[in-house]
Motif scaffolding. Sequence first.
Motif, PDB file in Angstrom:
ATOM      1  N   GLY A  79     -27.304  40.304 -29.763  1.00 62.01           N
ATOM      2  CA  GLY A  79     -28.253  40.175 -30.849  1.00 62.01           C
ATOM      3  C   GLY A  79     -29.022  39.068 -30.279  1.00 62.01           C
ATOM      4  O   GLY A  79     -28.900  38.671 -29.342  1.00 62.01           O
ATOM      5  N   ILE A  80     -30.529  39.159 -30.957  1.00 62.60           N
ATOM      6  CA  ILE A  80     -31.412  37.894 -30.968  1.00 62.60           C
ATOM      7  C   ILE A  80     -31.436  37.278 -32.146  1.00 62.60           C
ATOM      8  O   ILE A  80     -31.660  37.638 -33.199  1.00 62.60           O
ATOM      9  CB  ILE A  80     -32.691  38.805 -30.617  1.00 62.60           C
ATOM     10  CG1 ILE A  80     -32.678  39.646 -29.383  1.00 62.60           C
ATOM     11  CG2 ILE A  80     -33.989  37.873 -30.632  1.00 62.60           C
ATOM     12  CD1 ILE A  80     -32.891  38.581 -28.099  1.00 62.60           C
ATOM     13  N   ASN A  81     -31.585  35.914 -31.742  1.00 62.03           N
ATOM     14  CA  ASN A  81     -31.641  34.773 -32.971  1.00 62.03           C
ATOM     15  C   ASN A  81     -33.068  34.316 -32.754  1.00 62.03           C
ATOM     16  O   ASN A  81     -33.325  33.357 -32.074  1.00 62.03           O
ATOM     17  CB  ASN A  81     -30.667  33.562 -32.567  1.00 62.03           C
ATOM     18  CG  ASN A  81     -30.727  32.643 -33.923  1.00 62.03           C
ATOM     19  OD1 ASN A  81     -31.891  32.711 -34.575  1.00 62.03           O
ATOM     20  ND2 ASN A  81     -29.447  32.166 -34.063  1.00 62.03           N
ATOM     21  N   LEU A  82     -33.947  34.604 -33.535  1.00 65.29           N
ATOM     22  CA  LEU A  82     -35.375  34.365 -33.575  1.00 65.29           C
ATOM     23  C   LEU A  82     -35.502  32.930 -33.985  1.00 65.29           C
ATOM     24  O   LEU A  82     -36.633  32.397 -33.768  1.00 65.29           O
ATOM     25  CB  LEU A  82     -36.171  35.382 -34.400  1.00 65.29           C
ATOM     26  CG  LEU A  82     -36.220  36.684 -34.098  1.00 65.29           C
ATOM     27  CD1 LEU A  82     -37.026  37.617 -35.176  1.00 65.29           C
ATOM     28  CD2 LEU A  82     -36.579  37.020 -32.682  1.00 65.29           C
ATOM     29  N   THR A  83     -34.611  32.141 -34.376  1.00 63.01           N
ATOM     30  CA  THR A  83     -34.966  30.815 -34.849  1.00 63.01           C
ATOM     31  C   THR A  83     -34.502  30.006 -33.587  1.00 63.01           C
ATOM     32  O   THR A  83     -34.715  28.674 -33.680  1.00 63.01           O
ATOM     33  CB  THR A  83     -33.855  30.277 -35.721  1.00 63.01           C
ATOM     34  OG1 THR A  83     -32.615  30.548 -35.371  1.00 63.01           O
ATOM     35  CG2 THR A  83     -34.083  31.216 -37.049  1.00 63.01           C
ATOM     36  N   LEU A  89     -30.663  34.775 -27.115  1.00 57.68           N
ATOM     37  CA  LEU A  89     -29.540  35.800 -26.789  1.00 57.68           C
ATOM     38  C   LEU A  89     -28.076  35.282 -27.419  1.00 57.68           C
ATOM     39  O   LEU A  89     -27.800  34.410 -26.636  1.00 57.68           O
ATOM     40  CB  LEU A  89     -29.745  36.150 -25.347  1.00 57.68           C
ATOM     41  CG  LEU A  89     -28.772  37.618 -25.070  1.00 57.68           C
ATOM     42  CD1 LEU A  89     -29.478  38.712 -25.680  1.00 57.68           C
ATOM     43  CD2 LEU A  89     -28.709  37.707 -23.282  1.00 57.68           C
ATOM     44  N   LYS A  90     -27.420  36.173 -28.091  1.00 58.07           N
ATOM     45  CA  LYS A  90     -26.266  35.767 -28.579  1.00 58.07           C
ATOM     46  C   LYS A  90     -25.369  36.806 -28.846  1.00 58.07           C
ATOM     47  O   LYS A  90     -25.707  38.038 -28.998  1.00 58.07           O
ATOM     48  CB  LYS A  90     -26.576  35.028 -30.228  1.00 58.07           C
ATOM     49  CG  LYS A  90     -27.281  33.982 -30.237  1.00 58.07           C
ATOM     50  CD  LYS A  90     -27.076  32.765 -29.196  1.00 58.07           C
ATOM     51  CE  LYS A  90     -27.787  31.570 -29.231  1.00 58.07           C
ATOM     52  NZ  LYS A  90     -27.187  30.477 -28.399  1.00 58.07           N
ATOM     53  N   MET A  91     -24.110  36.474 -28.614  1.00 55.92           N
ATOM     54  CA  MET A  91     -23.077  37.507 -29.101  1.00 55.92           C
ATOM     55  C   MET A  91     -22.418  37.243 -30.432  1.00 55.92           C
ATOM     56  O   MET A  91     -22.122  35.920 -30.593  1.00 55.92           O
ATOM     57  CB  MET A  91     -22.024  37.573 -28.071  1.00 55.92           C
ATOM     58  CG  MET A  91     -22.345  38.111 -26.744  1.00 55.92           C
ATOM     59  SD  MET A  91     -22.872  39.749 -26.726  1.00 55.92           S
ATOM     60  CE  MET A  91     -21.251  40.563 -27.270  1.00 55.92           C
ATOM     61  N   VAL A 124     -27.849  35.205 -18.270  1.00 55.85           N
ATOM     62  CA  VAL A 124     -28.490  36.233 -18.751  1.00 55.85           C
ATOM     63  C   VAL A 124     -28.980  35.707 -20.179  1.00 55.85           C
ATOM     64  O   VAL A 124     -28.216  35.169 -20.914  1.00 55.85           O
ATOM     65  CB  VAL A 124     -27.662  37.466 -18.862  1.00 55.85           C
ATOM     66  CG1 VAL A 124     -28.482  38.641 -19.568  1.00 55.85           C
ATOM     67  CG2 VAL A 124     -27.203  38.099 -17.521  1.00 55.85           C
ATOM     68  N   THR A 125     -30.245  35.848 -20.310  1.00 53.95           N
ATOM     69  CA  THR A 125     -30.915  35.339 -21.658  1.00 53.95           C
ATOM     70  C   THR A 125     -31.759  36.530 -21.981  1.00 53.95           C
ATOM     71  O   THR A 125     -31.820  37.581 -21.376  1.00 53.95           O
ATOM     72  CB  THR A 125     -31.669  33.800 -21.573  1.00 53.95           C
ATOM     73  OG1 THR A 125     -32.114  33.624 -22.718  1.00 53.95           O
ATOM     74  CG2 THR A 125     -32.683  34.073 -20.571  1.00 53.95           C
ATOM     75  N   ALA A 126     -32.957  36.189 -22.917  1.00 54.10           N
ATOM     76  CA  ALA A 126     -33.884  36.980 -23.219  1.00 54.10           C
ATOM     77  C   ALA A 126     -35.218  36.234 -23.459  1.00 54.10           C
ATOM     78  O   ALA A 126     -35.150  35.258 -23.727  1.00 54.10           O
ATOM     79  CB  ALA A 126     -33.709  37.522 -24.749  1.00 54.10           C
ATOM     80  N   SER A 127     -36.381  36.688 -22.914  1.00 51.69           N
ATOM     81  CA  SER A 127     -37.706  36.149 -22.642  1.00 51.69           C
ATOM     82  C   SER A 127     -38.811  37.129 -22.822  1.00 51.69           C
ATOM     83  O   SER A 127     -38.584  38.454 -22.754  1.00 51.69           O
ATOM     84  CB  SER A 127     -37.682  35.592 -21.362  1.00 51.69           C
ATOM     85  OG  SER A 127     -37.765  36.404 -20.198  1.00 51.69           O
TER      86      SER A 127
END
Length: 235
Positions: A79-83, A89-91, A124-127
């Motif tokens: 999932g994505i934690n927008l805060t 990026l989180k499980m 691994v992350t999200a950007s």
Amino acid sequence: MKVLLLFLLCGVACSSADPSRHDNDANLFTIRHEQHKKCLEYDNNQITMASCSAENEALLWKWVSNHRLFHLQSQMCLGINLTIPLDPLKMVPCNSDLMLWWRCHDGSIYGASQYKLTEKNGAVTASFSSNDEWRRDNTLENVCYHLYREIYTNRGNSAGKPCEFPFLRHGTWHHDCIKEANDTQEWCATTSNYDTDGKWGYCLKPGKCDSHSILPGFQYIKLFKVNVRADVALA
């Protein structure tokens, strides 16, 4: 008036399954980084990459309901934690309120607010800015090439609603239909929490592929019929 409703459920072409795949589930797959030739891993509470192996549960993923990515070993969803914009990026549990949906564009995998799955220094992350390309298993297919297909139900108490995967039962997340020891049919829950909602139905799955190939690696699924009786009120 009793009316007999006849449904013809036609499965789409099914890909040939890898017989070595865990649980013989052809819907499980690894997510391989095209540039580094390593696979997305979640282990020891860290999202990283590791050498690809279909036998390693920490590397196995599956598309489930609502475009979510389910991790086999942890029974959690990506999932994505927008805060937390610097580390979004989180499980998390698959019934989390975080944004859990994912899509693909060419080789990239993106989620909420256009965050893209990316590798940085082995982690691994999200950007937003990412040129990373990800592939399904050891193929050139993007990860969304074989998405989750809904499985509808009959009987039970859900009026034909589709299965909800994964669903929670007795503290375990189930990502496929299950069968009781004294039953011959598989069933599923039609909400995410069977323990609290008790909603269920028997799974209506396509039949096995027949022997008539239409393209290399693909086969037709035979049609099958389901009879459903319904009361229809005449105006």
